[in-house]
Design an enzyme around this catalytic site. Sequence first.
Site, PDB file in Angstrom:
ATOM      1  N   ASN A   9      -0.647   4.456   4.148  1.00  0.00           N
ATOM      2  CA  ASN A   9      -0.953   5.140   2.898  1.00  0.00           C
ATOM      3  C   ASN A   9      -2.192   5.999   3.107  1.00  0.00           C
ATOM      4  O   ASN A   9      -3.170   5.561   3.700  1.00  0.00           O
ATOM      5  CB  ASN A   9      -1.186   4.126   1.761  1.00  0.00           C
ATOM      6  CG  ASN A   9      -1.368   4.802   0.422  1.00  0.00           C
ATOM      7  OD1 ASN A   9      -1.115   5.993   0.285  1.00  0.00           O
ATOM      8  ND2 ASN A   9      -1.818   4.054  -0.556  1.00  0.00           N
ATOM      9  N   SER A  16      -5.137   4.426   0.256  1.00  0.00           N
ATOM     10  CA  SER A  16      -4.945   2.994   0.068  1.00  0.00           C
ATOM     11  C   SER A  16      -6.186   2.362  -0.555  1.00  0.00           C
ATOM     12  O   SER A  16      -7.311   2.600  -0.111  1.00  0.00           O
ATOM     13  CB  SER A  16      -4.649   2.329   1.412  1.00  0.00           C
ATOM     14  OG  SER A  16      -4.551   0.927   1.265  1.00  0.00           O
ATOM     15  N   SER A  17      -5.981   1.579  -1.604  1.00  0.00           N
ATOM     16  CA  SER A  17      -7.085   0.847  -2.233  1.00  0.00           C
ATOM     17  C   SER A  17      -7.431  -0.357  -1.363  1.00  0.00           C
ATOM     18  O   SER A  17      -6.591  -1.229  -1.148  1.00  0.00           O
ATOM     19  CB  SER A  17      -6.689   0.385  -3.637  1.00  0.00           C
ATOM     20  OG  SER A  17      -6.425   1.489  -4.470  1.00  0.00           O
ATOM     21  N   GLU A  24       0.637  -8.167   2.861  1.00  0.00           N
ATOM     22  CA  GLU A  24       0.416  -7.263   3.986  1.00  0.00           C
ATOM     23  C   GLU A  24       0.682  -7.982   5.298  1.00  0.00           C
ATOM     24  O   GLU A  24       0.318  -9.151   5.464  1.00  0.00           O
ATOM     25  CB  GLU A  24      -1.034  -6.731   3.998  1.00  0.00           C
ATOM     26  CG  GLU A  24      -1.338  -5.716   2.906  1.00  0.00           C
ATOM     27  CD  GLU A  24      -2.709  -5.091   3.075  1.00  0.00           C
ATOM     28  OE1 GLU A  24      -3.440  -5.532   3.987  1.00  0.00           O
ATOM     29  OE2 GLU A  24      -3.047  -4.172   2.317  1.00  0.00           O
ATOM     30  N   THR A  33      -1.782   2.093  -8.165  1.00  0.00           N
ATOM     31  CA  THR A  33      -2.889   2.742  -8.880  1.00  0.00           C
ATOM     32  C   THR A  33      -2.385   3.726  -9.920  1.00  0.00           C
ATOM     33  O   THR A  33      -2.929   3.818 -11.024  1.00  0.00           O
ATOM     34  CB  THR A  33      -3.792   3.460  -7.869  1.00  0.00           C
ATOM     35  OG1 THR A  33      -4.237   2.523  -6.878  1.00  0.00           O
ATOM     36  CG2 THR A  33      -4.999   4.067  -8.549  1.00  0.00           C
ATOM     37  N   GLY A  70      -0.757  -5.915  -2.448  1.00  0.00           N
ATOM     38  CA  GLY A  70       0.438  -6.703  -2.220  1.00  0.00           C
ATOM     39  C   GLY A  70       0.390  -7.407  -0.881  1.00  0.00           C
ATOM     40  O   GLY A  70      -0.590  -7.337  -0.127  1.00  0.00           O
ATOM     41  N   SER A  87       0.844  -1.187   0.000  1.00  0.00           N
ATOM     42  CA  SER A  87       0.000   0.000   0.000  1.00  0.00           C
ATOM     43  C   SER A  87       0.880   1.239   0.000  1.00  0.00           C
ATOM     44  O   SER A  87       1.762   1.400   0.840  1.00  0.00           O
ATOM     45  CB  SER A  87      -0.901  -0.005   1.236  1.00  0.00           C
ATOM     46  OG  SER A  87      -1.680   1.151   1.287  1.00  0.00           O
ATOM     47  N   GLY A  88       0.639   2.135  -0.965  1.00  0.00           N
ATOM     48  CA  GLY A  88       1.448   3.338  -1.079  1.00  0.00           C
ATOM     49  C   GLY A  88       2.643   3.218  -1.982  1.00  0.00           C
ATOM     50  O   GLY A  88       3.459   4.136  -2.066  1.00  0.00           O
TER      51      GLY A  88
END
Length: 1412
Positions: free
Chosen positions: A213, A216-217, A450, A169, A448, A164-165
Amino acid sequence: MATLELYSKGANVWVPDPDAVWVSAQLLQDYRPGEKHLLLQLSNGNEVRYPVGSPSDLPPLGNPDILEGENDLTALSFLHEPAVLHNLRVRFLDYSSIYTYCGIVLVAINPYDQLPIYGEEVIDAYSGQDMADMEPHIFSVAEEAYRTMIREEKNQSIIISGESGSGKTVSAKFTMRYFAVVGGAAQQTSVEERVLASNPIMESIGNAKTTRNDNSSRFGKYIEIGFGRKGDIIGANMRTYLLEKSRVVFQASTERNYHIFYQLCASRELPEMRSLKLDAPENFRYTNQGGEMQIPGTDDLSDLERTRSAFTILGVQPDQQMELFRILSAVLHLGNVNIQASGCLLFIFLHNSCFDSQAEDRSLAVFSKLLGVEGSQLAHWLCHRRLAVGGEMLVKPMTGQQAVEARDALAKHIYGQLFAWTVQRLNSALRAQQGRTKSFVGVLDIYGFETFERNSFEQFCINYANEKLQQQFNRHVFHLEQEEYIREELAWSRIEFSDNQQCIDLIEGQLGMFDLLDEECRMPKGSDESWVRKLYDQHLSSKPHPHFRKPRMSNSAFIVLHFADTVQYECDGFLDKNRDTVFEELINILKASQSELVAELFQQQRNVSPVANGSIRSGKRAAREHKLTVGFQFRQSLQMLMETLNSTTPHYVRCIKPNDLKEPFLFDPKRTVQQLRACGVLETIRISAAGYPSRWTYEEFFSRYRILLRGPQSQDQAQAACRQALPQLIPDPDQYCFGKTKVFFRAGQVALLERLRAERLRVAAVIIQSQVRGWLARIRYTRIHWATLTIQRYSRGALARRLALILRYTRAALVIQKTYRMMVVRQLFLMIRQATVTIQAFARGMLERRRYRLLVAERAAVLLQATVRGWLARQAYRRVRAAVVFMQCCIRRKAARRQLLKLKSEARSVERYRELNKGMEVKLMQLQLKADQEVQREASSAELAALRATIQKLESQLQEKPQPGPVISEKEAEERRRAEEKALFFFCVCHKFPLSLCAECVDQAVSQVTSALRAEVDEERRKYQGLLREFTRLEQRYDNLREMSLLTEVISWLQRETALNCSQLLKLTALPWPCPLSATASLSVCASDIRVDSALSLAPGLPASVLFLCVRQADCSGDQDSLITLHVTGLIAFQTLDSDTLVPLSADMSDLIRTLSDLSIQAYQQLLSITETRLQNIIVPALLESETIQGLSGSAVKLAVSRKRAGSDPRTVGGEAPTMASVLRELGALHTALTQQALPKTLMEQAFHQLTYLICASAFNSLLLRKDMCSWSRGLQIRYNVSVLEEWLRGRGLQAGGAVATLEPLIQAVQLLQVGKKTEADAQGIVRTCSALSSQQIVKILTLYTPHSDLDERVTLNFIRSVQVQSADPSQLLMDVRRVFPVIFLYSPPPVLSAEQLVIPDSLKISFLRKA
């Protein structure tokens, strides 16, 4: 033992470090087998002893300096973790390169900064280029996928993963943008715009702030971009995975809920939002749990505006948007419903912290009103549940905790259904509208690996998905390696790689963790603790699993050994999140909602696949309901995704987060290594290193290591020479292998060959030095001997000359002594005589001066006495005169007073007389005024009569002899000049300027205003012509789409129009000649029947003359519509208009001038567009790649180009490679055609100015993105090619229009490759010389500069920094290839030509137009 030989004194190695992970060190002594320690010197200067138990414990070796900063990690000689980490650090920090290849993987490091590397000019530079030739970029991966899809007609996938981050995206956005540009979807309603418009929507409802992030998605997505037969985008489809619905009701500390909730709260003051009854996010339970209400640097209100605009672009109407916002606001109000227990009953209290006490403003009432449901029923079923007992339905009250869970489950379910509806609406807007999708490119933007301090069900599913993707990645990499070995016919053994199948079986296998979780969910009294005990029994006690462990200090957690890391999961909430249960009674209430959107959301549940929905608990249980768990859904959707990926050709992008502080260009080695291990990059390195990572073609190997080969050396026998020499160079046959076209080496062997090559060069250098030194010594001895004899000869001659000189000096001394003595005695005599005469003169002068002073004194005394006596006499005279004057003043004053009294008495008598005659004076003034008016009236009448006479006289003169234009007489010109001089004079006087300086200022101001107006006119002309070009392209696209459907209608219309015009023309009696065809029909026949090859052979200006004749015919017929049609049709057909305007026309042509001008510009732009299309594919190969100077770059074979990227197919050779002759052939054909048609010289210069700019921009952009082009020898080749183009332009006289000047950036770029790049003076010279290049372009070329031989060196970072400091111009990397210069059509009157003189070919069948 060959590798052990590399551990010699001076070799670089890598040693572990707790802070930097790996640090560089240098060996201070050679390593011998059996030694227990290595003496190393670290980079900070400290000496350490590194323990070595066995050869396998030796530290990793460092790569040669020539490989530092390589753009492909697999090209490194030593493939290991420290080499990968160091190479990424050098490229990221020193070269500011965020992209690096690692075999088939593109490693993308998030710079946390805006970089100018994503413009349309960069897309144009990467379009159509080979992946192995260009610098690493996300566009390069997209181009590889697109071209592979077109070439092989097979679906492709781009898998983007990372933490994340890390920038997943953003990478997906740029990939979509690249496909849209190269796929031709450039209209305002294109699929590309719709997909980009979906990004703000998906980010607002699917992204949230987490601890790592700010955006974050919290879901994964897979977008399939459909392409048609011509490679253009015709549709898209989006699939989402595992939305984190638990975030709707719970957020950890410093985290936020989904962005859309805060956006709605920020817009609560808007008029249309006041009906939602929203308040600050601090007053809602679902938004205040994390404590973070605002993200620094973001504006929730403006973000909501972007979201609403995106909904509008996707076709969601404003009223439907408000329905969606009502549902989201209702979720917030539902969270404020407070449920408390009192004994066995439940009561619903309202959270009144943010609302009034009135019923309609309370949370539950607002929720019911917004969703259009019954509040009482909803309150009842939030606190009760229905059970089926013995065929009867019972209603049972729930506990307080159960009611809160039911409320939160309802909120999550509503949000999940709304999310699914939004995705479905996006897909309907992105669905292909035309044709059938031939192939697609899928872009997977998925979470990804985590691991947090507390990991729950979401992290478990995410890591499970990453396990599946990692397995697919490992097998694909292994498959590519296997294909390479089979293609080269190598005798290879199976490569062992880490397979995570056991971990996957632990999760999804029979009696795996998901099976046990679903089984526990089916139990009436299942709990998280009982599920964990089953895991312990199954995977620890019964059959111990190597990837499953139990924490020491906890009985409610378990540990899974993933491929990336070991993760501990807390079992709390696993069953509830897996069930995702919502009671059917609440769903039925929502189905009966008065809101159409709410009813639509929950009516669709019956028809949606179980993969997309959670389970709904009702009184009657069915066996199939047990499959509707979140885990089962996720497994099915993941299985579908893996099947899709396995059916496509995958391309991998691994995004890396360089630091947790989100600082630009800050590299944290610990975090980076952790992600490299997790995303599979190091696994790729390990698989490559397990086989033969270094691969050379025989020609490259022969060119690089020919000094190690023995026997006859010929390029044609390179393979035989390599096969003969390698066994002698590398005794171990397992370290290399011969293929059909390449020779393969294991890791470290290239470094060994480099060492042998360096040793051979050193020995050769010693021999050469010894011979040269002997030759120099002999030369020196010969020169010394010759110099000694010469010195002796010159010394003896000098001694003889010195003796003769002494003798001459002795004689001269005697003569000088004699003469000197005589001169001294004479001077003494003359001095004594002169002194005597002087004394006498001074004595006589003194006596005379004394006598003169006495005479002067006597004369002064006499003069003084006379002056004193005169002064005394004048004083006496003045006293007497003053007394007389005073006496006269007194007498006159007395007489004046008497006169004053007399005048006063007379004044009194005058005032009386004036009062008596006052009326008479007024009458006299009135009479005088009337007399003046009469005089003026008579003068005006006389002047009017004179003016009338003058006008009549001028009219008579004008009728007798008409003047061609107004003539200014000399008198008027002189008056005008005087007026200007007078104005200038007054201006100078007012502003206190000199007259000459003021004139200069006025001239300068006029010139500045003129230049500014001219620049504005050019800019407006350029914008206007750009709009015309865009209109032409859109019109052509529209015509292409309707061509087939409207062809029959157009033909029938032409037939009717032709018949109508014929019937009208036959009725005409005014024309003295017959007209077999109408003007429109004749011109249409001419435009449709004429061929391209015959059109060039027509006489210059013939189409324009024919067009004019047709215009005259239509003008005579009086048909205005036909006249308009003639202008449009004729100009499109012939693309020129030079008609004779001497014949007056009855029709008004002023309205058509703008249309004709626009069509002329469109014709010009269409002509250039055709030529640019023909040149586009041959510019880069001709200017950059062609070797006009043969053999110049044969020795410039670099070590880094030895390894081509795995998975990148070589460029197919479809015939002869383009050269400069090809470019000049295309330009020559255009120049010949324009010359034959007598195109004006200025217009031809403008056309070639535009084409040369395209050539320069395309070649320059490719040069900046290709490392293999930035060398000294290649720069010399490019400079020669550019000089050939310059000579061609000058030979045809086209340099005046700026065609040669546009090549200056490319010329300066290749000059930069050839100048010195070491000292500070070199840096100043580069900045001063490269005036046409920006600082970023200079730095980019210096960064990419590659040594062409061992005698050359890389450009140091200090030199690059010095260039950056001295050049401070604005940043600009690539040139705008799509820039269009405005065209100016200068009017040149055509020669007078009558219709009888026209030579019209009989093939056109329009010879009747010549008759008058």
